[in-house]
Design a protein around this motif. Structure first.
Motif, mmCIF file in Angstrom:
data_model
loop_
_atom_site.group_PDB
_atom_site.id
_atom_site.type_symbol
_atom_site.label_atom_id
_atom_site.label_comp_id
_atom_site.label_asym_id
_atom_site.label_seq_id
_atom_site.Cartn_x
_atom_site.Cartn_y
_atom_site.Cartn_z
ATOM 1 N N PRO A 1 0.801 -1.230 0.000
ATOM 2 C CA PRO A 1 0.000 0.000 0.000
ATOM 3 C C PRO A 1 0.831 1.276 0.000
ATOM 4 C CG PRO A 1 -0.771 -1.552 1.674
ATOM 5 C CD PRO A 1 0.554 -2.030 1.210
ATOM 6 N N PHE A 2 2.101 1.187 0.355
ATOM 7 C CA PHE A 2 2.896 2.400 0.567
ATOM 8 C C PHE A 2 3.938 2.636 -0.525
ATOM 9 C CE2 PHE A 2 1.460 0.912 4.710
ATOM 10 C CZ PHE A 2 0.884 2.056 5.229
ATOM 11 N N LEU A 3 4.401 1.574 -1.184
ATOM 12 C CA LEU A 3 5.445 1.724 -2.202
ATOM 13 C C LEU A 3 4.830 1.696 -3.594
ATOM 14 C CD1 LEU A 3 8.212 -0.593 -0.693
ATOM 15 C CD2 LEU A 3 7.847 1.871 -0.343
ATOM 16 N N GLY A 4 5.648 1.982 -4.589
ATOM 17 C CA GLY A 4 5.192 1.967 -5.966
ATOM 18 C C GLY A 4 4.495 3.257 -6.351
ATOM 19 N N ALA A 5 3.884 3.218 -7.509
ATOM 20 C CA ALA A 5 3.197 4.404 -8.022
ATOM 21 C C ALA A 5 1.938 4.665 -7.207
ATOM 22 C CB ALA A 5 2.838 4.187 -9.490
ATOM 23 N N LYS A 6 1.669 5.948 -6.992
ATOM 24 C CA LYS A 6 0.492 6.322 -6.214
ATOM 25 C C LYS A 6 -0.764 6.049 -7.028
ATOM 26 C CE LYS A 6 -1.230 9.973 -3.197
ATOM 27 N NZ LYS A 6 -2.625 9.594 -3.425
#
Length: 781
Positions: A436-441
């Protein structure tokens, strides 16, 4: 325990219930600040039990309580050792954080006060359960946890899914509670003790008893349902319908660990047998694998965590069943670690949902900058869940592998099960913490941002404790781990595992666990699709089976009700009188208590006259052509009895009988007139003959019983007692009146209540019949 300590402990056990009583009013008065005030209750209890840590860690145990039911030797008592005190600290410490978290999570909710009341009642129930000494105290609090969890799971009662989940949890754990009650009764019968402290002092008395297996199976029934062991695991994920504060609390330190607590508590007296060391590892290992595999299938953050909770409970049961010193140490360490990291991760999941509007992991990403504190708490908690070095979860995982190993084929199998389960839990933990916190928003229903302090304080504290308690492992073991292991094992234990990695098999297995976890994490999408296909192919499962059982039970109840409650009053009366006849005649026949043939007494002419009047009245009732005449004729029987009372020198009873009989006839005649019942009896001859047979049998049965009673030598104890004390105690000369009003006043009150209820029912029936024609006339107009 000193008198002051006993009194304070009693107050500590009552404090959650007192706080629950005032929670709605306090919430209404203080609004958003109520959580801070209500959290003081569990915080104070936490401080109280902290005061026992030093004494318990030195090897002592403490007992206390008050007399509850003296006639049954039952006390409201408690037993404090390393196990109960550790649970008490987890329940109250995490409970205080949960109350604060709920204050932020349910901010502005119209029923927030009610929620606080429910959660505090649940807290008090769980606290009472883990410190209970007497069996009855334990069972009462055990059932209270089921009832209060029902209220919490079904908090959002407007949703059908919440109601179903609450009912399912209540049914499963309630049935388990009945099994536990039977088990405690069997233990009482086998050992003669009614308290945990006495049972633990009896050492092998229960293991050597012939009833050992019965006690074991019944106790396991209670523990397995409460701690969601396969195949009873299905209720726990469904309980996710509850608000997240409930999920975080029930699945970290309380409800679901009650069964594990019971198994650990009884390990010294039920353990160390082939049955114990087989049943627990088999069910625990199966639950571990089922839970982790089902977690892989989920996309809801809470459900992913819920199924890993099922798996963790299976791991704890499996380790408790192995029963070796290292396995018990591993169970203790993992239980404490799990309480911290799972409570934190559940609160993280709720925080993400609260601030972003979704818990679907496939729709979340890039929240790290928007929610940095939540992200930090999630990573710390996941590191402990995955068993990363420097965290308390790492200590637990090392001890798990040290306690299992590859000593033989059985332990090798259990080690492989633990390895697979831990690897899958590593993947799920970091999936919840990272994806939920990393990667593309991603676009979320709400504009995501960091929550208020009430929401992130709890997860940050618990996640941080997972690190601090491991770094200070020496202190943690001395105050918590060693005393708790000692209580579970029944002999002194010193836990020494530290954060410094020790080269050997446990470390190698830990590395392999991390590698497996990383692999599953990378391939989580493919794993989810694979599990979805497998579950679709299987189709049926325990959850669906529960619905089928409930539907079948409902249909069976409907059919049975239609048979025995068909709405025919004559059927009910016939069945009742047959039962009366059987209840009287069968025991007399079985025990040969038939009366001797009576000698007919010589009676004066006026007594013959009264008997003749009664017989005439009986004939009038039988041959009456309408019911009104039968009712009036029935009064003749009562008047004849009243005459007998008068002739035998009891004018007060005679007057009462005359009044009662007159009122009965008048009321019945009035009712019959208003109801306009059929004036004649059109029943077929067969029904009349059946009624004659039933009535004759009942009359004969009661007559025989009265004859047998009068042939028993008269015991004057009661008569002497009433004669001696009616004037002294009740200040009355009329003994009959004194008996009715004073000595059996409650019974008389009950009789009056019955008459009143019958009168109200008659009045309602009359009003229904009298109002209906008016309604029909209005419709016609």
């Amino acid at each position: 325990m000193t008198a002051d300590g006993q009194w304070l402990t009693f107050l500590a056990l009552l404090l959650p219930f007192a706080a629950a009583a005032i929670a709605p009013v306090l919430t209404k008065a203080l609004k958003h600040n109520a959580a801070w005030v209500l959290a003081l209750a569990p915080a104070l209890i936490f401080l109280h039990f902290t005061g026992f840590v030093g004494t318990i860690s030195s090897g002592e145990t403490l007992t206390g309580g008050y007399v509850w039911i003296p006639s049954l030797s039952v006390d409201f008592s408690w037993f404090l050792d390393g196990l109960s005190v550790t649970f008490a600290l987890l329940i109250t410490g995490i409970g205080a954080l949960i109350v604060l978290y709920a204050g932020g999570y349910l901010k502005g909710h119209e029923h927030q006060g009610r929620f606080f009341s429910f959660i505090l009642m649940f807290m008090g129930s769980m606290l009472g359960l883990v410190v209970a000494d007497s069996f009855l105290t334990l069972f009462v609090f055990w059932e209270l946890t089921s009832i209060t969890s029902f209220l919490l799971i079904g908090f959002d009662h407007s949703r059908e899914a919440s109601r179903r989940a609450a009912l399912q949890a209540l049914v499963v754990t309630g049935l388990g509670g009945l099994s536990l009650l039977a088990g405690l009764l069997v233990i009482w019968s086998a050992t003669g003790v009614t308290s945990m402290s006495a049972l633990l002092a009896s050492e092998s008395a229960l293991r050597d008893a012939p009833l050992y297996m019965a006690a074991l199976v019944l106790v396991l029934g209670g523990a397995f349902t409460k701690s969601a062991q396969f195949p009873f695991h299905f209720w726990l994920p469904n309980a996710m319908e509850a608000p997240t504060p409930v999920s975080a609390y029930l699945h970290s330190a309380t409800m679901v660990k009650a069964g594990v607590y019971l198994l650990m508590r009884l390990n010294p007296v039920l353990g160390d047998t082939a049955a114990w060391e087989t049943i627990l590892p088999v069910f625990g290992g199966t639950t571990l694998l089922v839970g982790t595999l089902l977690a892989v299938r989920q996309t809801d953050l809470k459900l992913m965590l819920a199924y890993t909770t099922v798996a963790s409970l299976g791991l704890l049961v499996m380790l408790t069943g192995v029963g070796s010193e290292k396995a018990v140490e591993a169970a203790v360490l993992y239980l404490v670690a799990h309480s911290m990291f799972k409570g934190a991760l559940f609160m993280v999941a709720g925080l993400v949902d609260h601030e972003s509007g979704t818990r679907d992991i496939t729709k979340l990403g890039g929240l790290r900058k928007a929610m940095p504190v939540t992200f930090a708490a999630a990573v710390l908690a996941a590191a402990s869940m995955g068993g990363v070095p420097l965290f308390f979860g790492f200590l637990a995982k090392e001890e798990i592998y040290a306690g299992l190993g590859f000593a033989d084929g059985w332990t090798t199998l259990l080690t492989l099960v633990a390895l697979a389960g831990n690897g899958l839990m590593f993947a799920i933990g970091f999936a919840v913490a990272l994806k939920p916190f990393l990667g593309a928003k991603t676009e979320t229903p709400k504009h995501a941002h960091e929550g208020p302090i009430l929401l992130w304080l709890g997860p940050l504290v618990l996640a941080g404790l997972g690190l601090v308690s491991a770094l200070l492992s020496g202190v943690s073991h001395e105050l918590v781990s060693s005393p708790m292991s000692t209580a579970v094992l029944g002999e002194p234990v010193t836990v020494t595992i530290s954060t410094v990695p020790h080269i050997g098999l446990p470390l190698a297995l830990s590395v392999l666990t991390v590698a497996l976890g990383i692999l599953v994490f990378i391939m989580l999408g493919q794993g989810r699709a694979t599990m979805a296909g497998i579950l679709a192919a299987i189709g049926w499962g325990p959850d669906k089976g529960f619905d089928q059982v409930m539907r079948g039970l409902t249909r069976l109840s409907f059919r049975v009700t239609n048979i025995i409650q068909n709405g025919r009053l004559d059927y009910y009366m016939t069945a009742t009188f047959i039962a009366v006849a059987v209840a009287v005649l069968v025991p007399m026949g079985l025990y040969d208590e038939w009366p001797a043939a009576p000698q007919f007494p010589r009676m004066p002419f006026y007594e013959w006259t009264v008997l003749l009047i009664a017989l005439i009245g009986l004939g009038a009732v039988i041959y009456a052509r309408d019911r009104l005449t039968a009712i009036v004729s029935l009064g003749i029987q009562g008047f004849a009895v009243a005459l007998i009372f008068m002739l035998l020198g009891a004018p007060d009873l005679s007057f009462t009988q005359f009044m009662v009989e007159t009122l009965s006839v008048v009321i019945l005649a009035l009712v019959m007139t208003r109801l306009r019942l059929s004036p004649t009896d059109h029943r077929p001859t067969g029904e009349k003959l059946l009624d004659i047979a039933v009535a004759g049998t009942c009359g004969a049965a009661l007559g025989l019983m009265l004859l047998r009673v009068t042939q028993v030598p008269f015991n004057t104890e009661l008569s002497d007692f009433f004669s001696q004390y009616s004037r002294v105690i009740a200040h009355g000369r009329n003994i009959v009146n004194v008996i009715l009003v004073d000595f059996r006043g409650t019974d008389t009150l009950g009789e009056i209540a019955v008459v009143m209820i019958a009168g109200l029912a008659i009045l309602a029936l009359v009003r229904i019949r009298s109002v209906k024609p008016l309604a029909d006339n209005k419709e016609e107009r």
